[in-house]
Design an enzyme around this catalytic site. Structure first.
Site, PDB file in Angstrom:
ATOM      1  CD  GLU A 181      -1.717  -2.284   1.616  1.00  0.00           C
ATOM      2  OE1 GLU A 181      -0.735  -2.431   2.362  1.00  0.00           O
ATOM      3  OE2 GLU A 181      -2.405  -3.233   1.196  1.00  0.00           O
ATOM      4  CG  ASN A 189       5.150   8.379  -1.235  1.00  0.00           C
ATOM      5  OD1 ASN A 189       6.004   8.907  -1.955  1.00  0.00           O
ATOM      6  ND2 ASN A 189       5.459   7.622  -0.204  1.00  0.00           N
ATOM      7  CE1 TYR A 207       7.380   0.457  -3.793  1.00  0.00           C
ATOM      8  CE2 TYR A 207       5.558   1.957  -3.394  1.00  0.00           C
ATOM      9  CZ  TYR A 207       6.660   1.257  -2.941  1.00  0.00           C
ATOM     10  OH  TYR A 207       7.040   1.357  -1.620  1.00  0.00           O
TER      11      TYR A 207
HETATM   12  C1  LIG Z   1      10.381   6.320  -2.433  1.00  0.00           C
HETATM   13  C2  LIG Z   1      11.892   6.273  -2.140  1.00  0.00           C
HETATM   14  C3  LIG Z   1      12.184   4.976  -1.390  1.00  0.00           C
HETATM   15  C4  LIG Z   1      12.648   6.244  -3.484  1.00  0.00           C
HETATM   16  O1  LIG Z   1      14.025   6.015  -3.224  1.00  0.00           O
HETATM   17  P1  LIG Z   1      15.179   6.633  -4.160  1.00  0.00           P
HETATM   18  O2  LIG Z   1      16.448   5.954  -3.795  1.00  0.00           O
HETATM   19  O3  LIG Z   1      15.161   8.109  -4.087  1.00  0.00           O
HETATM   20  O4  LIG Z   1      14.691   6.168  -5.613  1.00  0.00           O
HETATM   21  P2  LIG Z   1      15.587   5.911  -6.900  1.00  0.00           P
HETATM   22  O5  LIG Z   1      16.679   6.933  -6.959  1.00  0.00           O
HETATM   23  O6  LIG Z   1      15.995   4.475  -6.933  1.00  0.00           O
HETATM   24  O7  LIG Z   1      14.543   6.234  -8.051  1.00  0.00           O
HETATM   25  C5  LIG Z   1      13.937   5.211  -8.803  1.00  0.00           C
HETATM   26  C6  LIG Z   1      12.701   5.745  -9.498  1.00  0.00           C
HETATM   27  O8  LIG Z   1      11.745   6.159  -8.526  1.00  0.00           O
HETATM   28  C7  LIG Z   1      11.041   7.324  -8.996  1.00  0.00           C
HETATM   29  N1  LIG Z   1      11.363   8.452  -8.128  1.00  0.00           N
HETATM   30  C8  LIG Z   1      12.144   8.428  -7.013  1.00  0.00           C
HETATM   31  N2  LIG Z   1      12.152   9.641  -6.431  1.00  0.00           N
HETATM   32  C9  LIG Z   1      11.374  10.452  -7.178  1.00  0.00           C
HETATM   33  C10 LIG Z   1      10.977  11.817  -7.062  1.00  0.00           C
HETATM   34  N3  LIG Z   1      11.393  12.603  -6.060  1.00  0.00           N
HETATM   35  N4  LIG Z   1      10.144  12.320  -8.005  1.00  0.00           N
HETATM   36  C11 LIG Z   1       9.697  11.536  -9.015  1.00  0.00           C
HETATM   37  N5  LIG Z   1      10.039  10.238  -9.187  1.00  0.00           N
HETATM   38  C12 LIG Z   1      10.856   9.696  -8.264  1.00  0.00           C
HETATM   39  C13 LIG Z   1      11.531   7.549 -10.406  1.00  0.00           C
HETATM   40  O9  LIG Z   1      10.705   6.789 -11.275  1.00  0.00           O
HETATM   41  C14 LIG Z   1      12.933   6.960 -10.364  1.00  0.00           C
HETATM   42  O10 LIG Z   1      13.387   6.544 -11.614  1.00  0.00           O
HETATM   43  P3  LIG Z   1      14.182   7.623 -12.561  1.00  0.00           P
HETATM   44  O11 LIG Z   1      15.383   8.033 -11.774  1.00  0.00           O
HETATM   45  O12 LIG Z   1      14.491   6.814 -13.786  1.00  0.00           O
HETATM   46  O13 LIG Z   1      13.229   8.762 -12.781  1.00  0.00           O
HETATM   47  C15 LIG Z   1      12.364   7.522  -1.339  1.00  0.00           C
HETATM   48  O14 LIG Z   1      11.873   8.679  -1.966  1.00  0.00           O
HETATM   49  C16 LIG Z   1      11.941   7.537   0.113  1.00  0.00           C
HETATM   50  O15 LIG Z   1      12.610   6.970   0.980  1.00  0.00           O
HETATM   51  N6  LIG Z   1      10.785   8.190   0.407  1.00  0.00           N
HETATM   52  C17 LIG Z   1      10.304   8.299   1.805  1.00  0.00           C
HETATM   53  C18 LIG Z   1       9.775   6.975   2.307  1.00  0.00           C
HETATM   54  C19 LIG Z   1       8.641   6.480   1.434  1.00  0.00           C
HETATM   55  O16 LIG Z   1       7.774   7.228   1.029  1.00  0.00           O
HETATM   56  N7  LIG Z   1       8.650   5.147   1.164  1.00  0.00           N
HETATM   57  C20 LIG Z   1       7.621   4.503   0.373  1.00  0.00           C
HETATM   58  C21 LIG Z   1       6.529   4.024   1.256  1.00  0.00           C
HETATM   59  S1  LIG Z   1       5.252   3.208   0.319  1.00  0.00           S
END
Ligand SMILES: CC(C)(COP(=O)(O)OP(=O)(O)OC[C@H]1O[C@@H](n2cnc3c(N)ncnc32)[C@H](O)[C@@H]1OP(=O)(O)O)[C@@H](O)C(=O)NCCC(=O)NCCS
Length: 168
Positions: free
Chosen positions: A113, A118, A125
């Site tokens: 979920e 977000n 995902y």
């Molecule tokens: C969601 C989260 C885990 C992503 O981690 P991350 O290491 O920054 O992600 P990545 O660098 O591997 O990015 C992979 C893809 O995710 C998406 N993405 C990640 N951050 C993004 C942002 N700020 N805006 C838009 N797309 C984003 C993109 O599709 C990206 O691919 P791209 O680089 O080709 O555009 C991170 O933002 C986080 O920790 N958020 C807070 C906790 C959270 O919300 N967890 C999810 C709970 S369901």
């Protein structure tokens, strides 16, 4: 399983990682898990799997993922990357570990979920092929918000290579 990617170490989470996990948890979610919830994933649950990503130079944890197997399904409970380390592919690397776990355990699907607002997580995902399967009204609190239910069907082994299954 322990391996290194982009100079980071990815390894199963341990109880000793609790304090650093909590620091990331508290800055990553509006309604963070309590220490007790994290401890129960790290110790008490036989079907729980969790990984941390560590910066070996500073010996700091910079990301983690928690998941739990139920029958033929893996539930992705939580994933977070420390703010300073975001947008560097670490979230993707952790999701690849999740896919590797479902493959190794012979599970059929991953469910999770996510808050509808977000966008970074939703995009992450969707990039991996998760599909929306439902809307959970009022699923989250502080603030109250709907949750999107997403699912990923693990491809059958003959199809894995063809679709570029990242868990292999
Ligand atoms: C969601 C989260 C885990 C992503 O981690 P991350 O290491 O920054 O992600 P990545 O660098 O591997 O990015 C992979 C893809 O995710 C998406 N993405 C990640 N951050 C993004 C942002 N700020 N805006 C838009 N797309 C984003 C993109 O599709 C990206 O691919 P791209 O680089 O080709 O555009 C991170 O933002 C986080 O920790 N958020 C807070 C906790 C959270 O919300 N967890 C999810 C709970 S369901």
């Amino acid at each position: 399983m322990t391996f290194t990617q982009k100079n980071l170490e990815y390894a199963p989470a341990k109880l000793a990682d609790l304090e650093q996990i909590m620091m990331i948890e508290r800055v990553s979610f509006p309604y963070p898990w309590t220490e007790g919830m994290v401890v129960s994933e790290l110790c008490d649950a036989p079907f729980s799997f969790s990984y941390v990503a560590r910066d070996p130079e500073k010996n700091r944890i910079i990301a983690y993922v928690f998941m739990r197997a139920l029958f033929d399904e893996l539930h992705l409970l939580s994933i977070a990357v420390a703010p300073a380390w975001r947008r560097q592919g670490i979230g993707e690397a952790l999701l690849a570990l999740v896919l590797k776990t479902v493959h190794e355990k012979g599970l059929k699907r991953i469910s999770l979920e996510v808050r509808v607002s977000n966008l970074p997580a939703c995009k992450l995902y969707r990039k991996f092929g998760f599909k929306e399967v439902g809307l959970r009204r009022g699923y989250y609190c502080k603030p109250t918000e709907n949750g999107l239910a997403l699912q990923y069907e693990v491809p059958t082994p003959p199809l894995m290579k063809a679709v570029g299954f990242p868990g292999l």
